[in-house]
Design a protein around this motif. Structure first.
Motif, short mmCIF file in Angstrom:
data_model
loop_
_atom_site.label_atom_id
_atom_site.label_comp_id
_atom_site.label_asym_id
_atom_site.label_seq_id
_atom_site.Cartn_x
_atom_site.Cartn_y
_atom_site.Cartn_z
N GLY B 238 0.78 -1.24 0.00
CA GLY B 238 0.00 0.00 0.00
C GLY B 238 0.80 1.27 0.00
N SER B 243 -1.47 4.57 -3.26
CA SER B 243 -2.67 4.20 -2.53
C SER B 243 -3.60 5.39 -2.36
CB SER B 243 -2.32 3.60 -1.18
OG SER B 243 -1.41 4.40 -0.50
N ASN B 251 -9.92 1.90 -0.14
CA ASN B 251 -10.56 2.13 1.16
C ASN B 251 -10.75 0.81 1.89
OD1 ASN B 251 -10.88 4.83 0.44
ND2 ASN B 251 -12.84 4.41 -0.52
N TYR B 253 -8.92 -1.86 1.58
CA TYR B 253 -7.60 -2.28 2.07
C TYR B 253 -7.25 -1.57 3.37
CZ TYR B 253 -2.49 -2.17 2.29
OH TYR B 253 -1.20 -2.23 2.71
N ALA B 254 -7.33 -0.25 3.33
CA ALA B 254 -6.89 0.51 4.50
C ALA B 254 -7.78 0.23 5.70
CB ALA B 254 -6.88 2.00 4.18
N MET B 313 -2.57 3.48 8.44
CA MET B 313 -3.79 3.25 7.67
C MET B 313 -4.78 4.39 7.86
SD MET B 313 -3.36 0.65 5.98
CE MET B 313 -1.78 -0.11 5.91
N TYR B 314 -4.84 4.88 9.09
CA TYR B 314 -5.73 6.01 9.36
C TYR B 314 -5.33 7.21 8.52
CZ TYR B 314 -8.04 9.69 12.01
OH TYR B 314 -8.79 10.77 12.38
N ILE B 316 -3.81 7.12 5.67
CA ILE B 316 -4.20 6.87 4.27
C ILE B 316 -5.68 7.22 4.10
CG2 ILE B 316 -4.72 5.04 2.65
CD1 ILE B 316 -2.16 4.13 2.72
N LEU B 317 -6.49 6.82 5.05
CA LEU B 317 -7.91 7.08 4.90
C LEU B 317 -8.21 8.57 4.92
CD1 LEU B 317 -9.48 4.23 7.02
CD2 LEU B 317 -9.53 4.51 4.56
N TYR B 338 4.94 7.16 4.79
CA TYR B 338 4.12 5.95 4.80
C TYR B 338 5.00 4.71 4.85
CZ TYR B 338 1.06 2.21 3.65
OH TYR B 338 0.39 1.02 3.71
#
Lengths: 315, 382
Positions: B238, B243, B251, B253-254, B313-314, B316-317, B338
């Motif tokens: 990712g 990503s 979304n 995935y994360a 991940m947060y 990324i979202l 990342y």
């Protein structure tokens, strides 16, 4: 290992237990010597990635050294296993207990010491081999600390974008081509960057691999030694056509390189004047024309327009 | 006796007093997987509506009409609905209402039947078996994706899948294997065996143990739902600008990775506290089996590494939904950030897979029983 079995083995009545450890060693030693000599002299010069550049050559030497170190270790395992399978095979009707095995601190200590020495020596060797060949062809980031000696290297900027590699030669007017052409016998400095996502520039035969990050200038050095063809691939998953980001380049003689740069500079003069000026990194948001084109077909990322026009805040 | 000693018992359904055991309701009336599914669907719809309400003007891809925030909030509220439907918050609400929480041993003793494996059961053996079945399902699903990859690669020139579908399959396979199966040993074996090996009848936090399991089917479904959006093109790692650029499948995935990260933290932390505080009297640290040591060390890896993953991940979202720029270099972020956050988890992840196997070997009955040397130090006294 075998010495423990030898030390603790109770000899059967009237029979002296043969010295298994010595036997295994005497079987292993010539095999290891032969294997190491074959690897160093016969196989080594043909190991990848070949000797087209200084970094490729040093990598070839490193791999040969590691193979020379690994072969005896492998042979120990095979010889000892084979010996055990043959000599200590269970004979029909033999219901005797095996010898009681106790911990032998000397053997455990020797094993741990020996493997620690091997690992630490590899650590030292690896560090030296990273520093000496001016970074060993790896990307060193923005401010490289291990540089080749001998004046300013040939500057080649490698620009990665989805899904193509292009090269700019700032010392020849900053033209941008899809051909990687390098002169032989020359220090080369690759300035690797990306326009959109993370790629990785890998010129396999040159032993160069450097990540192409957007907004980052990643510098890698090498010194070309022979002429030949170079395969360039992308080594970081960058989207749908990542596997297609493959081109071929070549290392040519100095005269051929000079002719090529002169001809290409003239041929691409009109295109070069339309390009953004040469810089170590490019801000995709600032390439406005390209941004508009991409946004209108619904793509974000490459070529500006990181946030499409419908987003409330524009950078 | 003239004086009434027993207090008057109020009438309850089943004739018991207040606080006494109530007769079990039929299985379809008790919270279990089926109510969880209902809760998940309702939660997703509410979240999706909420996302569209908040950010209806944004679209990820100009021509698609889909909205990342709606999808992410749908997943979030869907997960909350899944957990609520399973009855995970019931004890919390009971205590808020002043009633006693449910007794822990009820389900463990329920004779026979598989229904207890489909409920929010608090017995550690039940959760261990649930985990085992769960990770096997995830493993086989990842294996199916692997077979799809191998089928495509049977021939260099004949293609079964399009490039986009193939990339999607590779990503799903990798993520299913690496993400869903991080707790492959510590989940089933840790939860089942650690209390037995230290002489405890329960884990320190049975509810957290069960919660860590029930987050995994939610993560599984969320990850598979990515296929409905066309999957994600960046494999299991990712990496950042790709990503952020990717379409809606990213979304899934994360969010799935975030849920699993949460599950991993809870799992590890539970095991550490259990071994610290629930050893039987006389079970010194020097006497607990090597396997338990392996579980404790691995659990430290879980607790230290997984939160960083959840953070990554947060980010990324939020980068994908609300225009933060953590990973965008020309807006002040960095793509290296990342990579750092992900691999801060990623390296311990591979040790999480290695440690339990190393710990199982010397403890296994084959290793210690058939040979003459037992694991060093764990000999019988005398």
């Amino acid at each position: 290992m075998a010495a423990a079995g030898e030390a603790a083995a109770a000899p059967a009545a009237g029979q002296i237990e043969p010295r298994h450890g010595l036997r295994v060693f005497l079987i292993w030693l010539p095999l290891a010597l032969v294997a190491d000599l074959v690897i160093w002299f016969v196989w080594g010069p043909h190991l990848p990635p070949g000797g087209m550049s200084s970094s490729a050559l040093s990598q070839q030497v490193d791999i040969t050294v590691m193979a020379v170190m690994a072969a005896p270790v492998m042979l120990v395992v095979f010889v000892y296993s084979g010996y055990a399978l043959i000599v200590w095979r269970h004979r029909e009707g033999d219901d005797e207990d095996g010898p009681p095995i106790h911990n032998n601190t000397r053997i455990s200590g020797a094993w741990i010491a020996g493997t620690t020495v091997i690992v630490l020596s590899l650590f030292v060797y690896g560090t030296v081999e990273l520093i000496l060949p001016a970074g060993a062809g790896a990307g060193e980031g923005n401010t490289p600390i291990w540089r080749p000696s001998g004046g300013t290297p040939l500057q080649v900027q490698v620009i990665g974008q989805q899904w193509r590699w292009t090269y700019r030669y700032p010392q020849f007017g900053g033209f941008e081509t899809t051909d990687l052409v390098l002169p032989v016998g020359q220090n080369v400095q690759f300035n690797v960057t990306s326009l959109d996502v993370i790629h990785s520039f890998s010129a396999y035969q040159l032993g160069v691999k450097a990540d192409a990050n957007p907004g980052v200038n990643n510098v890698a050095y090498t010194h070309t030694l022979h002429t030949g063809a170079v395969m360039v691939r992308c080594f970081e998953l960058c989207g749908l056509w990542h596997a297609d980001m493959t081109t071929s380049g070549q290392v040519v003689s100095v005269g051929a390189f000079r002719a090529w740069t002169a001809a290409t500079r003239v041929q691409l003069a009109a295109l070069t004047s339309n390009l953004p000026p040469y810089a170590l990194t490019y801000d995709a948001n600032s390439i406005k024309q390209l941004g508009k084109a991409f946004t209108s077909v619904g793509l974000t990322g490459a070529g500006g327009g990181y946030y499409g026009p419908q987003y409330p805040v524009q950078p | 006796m003239a004086i009434e000693i027993q207090p008057e018992k109020a009438k309850q359904p089943g004739g018991q007093g207040p606080g006494g055991p109530r007769p079990a309701r039929p299985w379809w009336m008790r919270p279990a997987v089926h109510t969880g599914i209902v809760g998940a669907v309702v939660g997703y719809l509410v979240g999706h509506w909420l996302g569209n309400f908040l950010a209806g003007g944004y679209t990820q891809v100009v021509n698609s009409g889909e909205n990342n925030l709606a999808i992410v909030l749908g997943y979030a509220l869907g997960t909350v609905g899944w957990l609520a439907g399973l009855g995970i918050f019931n004890d919390l609400f009971r205590q808020m209402a002043g009633k006693l929480p449910r007794e822990i041993t009820v389900d463990e003793r329920s004779p026979g039947g598989v229904a207890k494996y489909f409920r929010y059961s608090l017995g550690h053996k039940i959760v261990g078996v649930q985990y085992l079945v769960g990770v096997l399902v995830y493993f086989l699903t990842g294996g199916l994706f692997a077979m799809a990859i191998r089928s495509e690669l049977l021939s260099p020139s004949y293609h079964i899948f399009s490039s986009a579908t193939y990339t999607e399959l590779v990503g799903e396979h990798g993520t299913m294997m690496m993400m869903m199966m991080t707790s492959v040993i510590v989940g089933p074996m840790g939860n089942y065996l650690v209390p037995l090996m230290i002489g405890s009848k329960r884990m320190a936090f049975p509810r957290i143990e069960a919660l860590s399991f029930w987050l995994t089917p939610a993560a599984y479904i969320v990850l598979l739902s990515g296929l409905l959006w066309g999957g994600f093109p960046f494999g299991w790692t990712g990496y950042a600008p790709l990503s952020i650029q990717a379409t809606q499948g990213a979304n899934a995935y994360a969010f799935a990775f975030g849920l699993m990260g949460l599950s991993l933290v809870l799992l590890g932390f539970n095991i550490i506290v259990t071994v610290i505080s629930h050893r039987a009297p006389g079970m010194r640290w020097s006497r607990i089996p090597v396997f338990v040591w392996a579980m404790v060390s691995t659990s430290f890896l879980f607790v230290l590494a997984a939160p960083v993953l959840v953070g990554g991940m947060y980010m990324i979202l939020t980068d994908r939904t609300v225009q933060t720029a953590f990973f965008t270099d020309d807006l002040g972020g960095s793509s290296y950030l990342y990579q750092n956050l992900f691999w801060f988890f990623g390296h311990p992840e591979v040790y999480i897979r290695r440690y339990p196997a190393s710990g199982s070997c010397p403890s296994s009955s084959r290793c210690s029983a058939g040979s003459r040397c037992t694991a060093t130090g764990w000999r019988r006294p005398g």
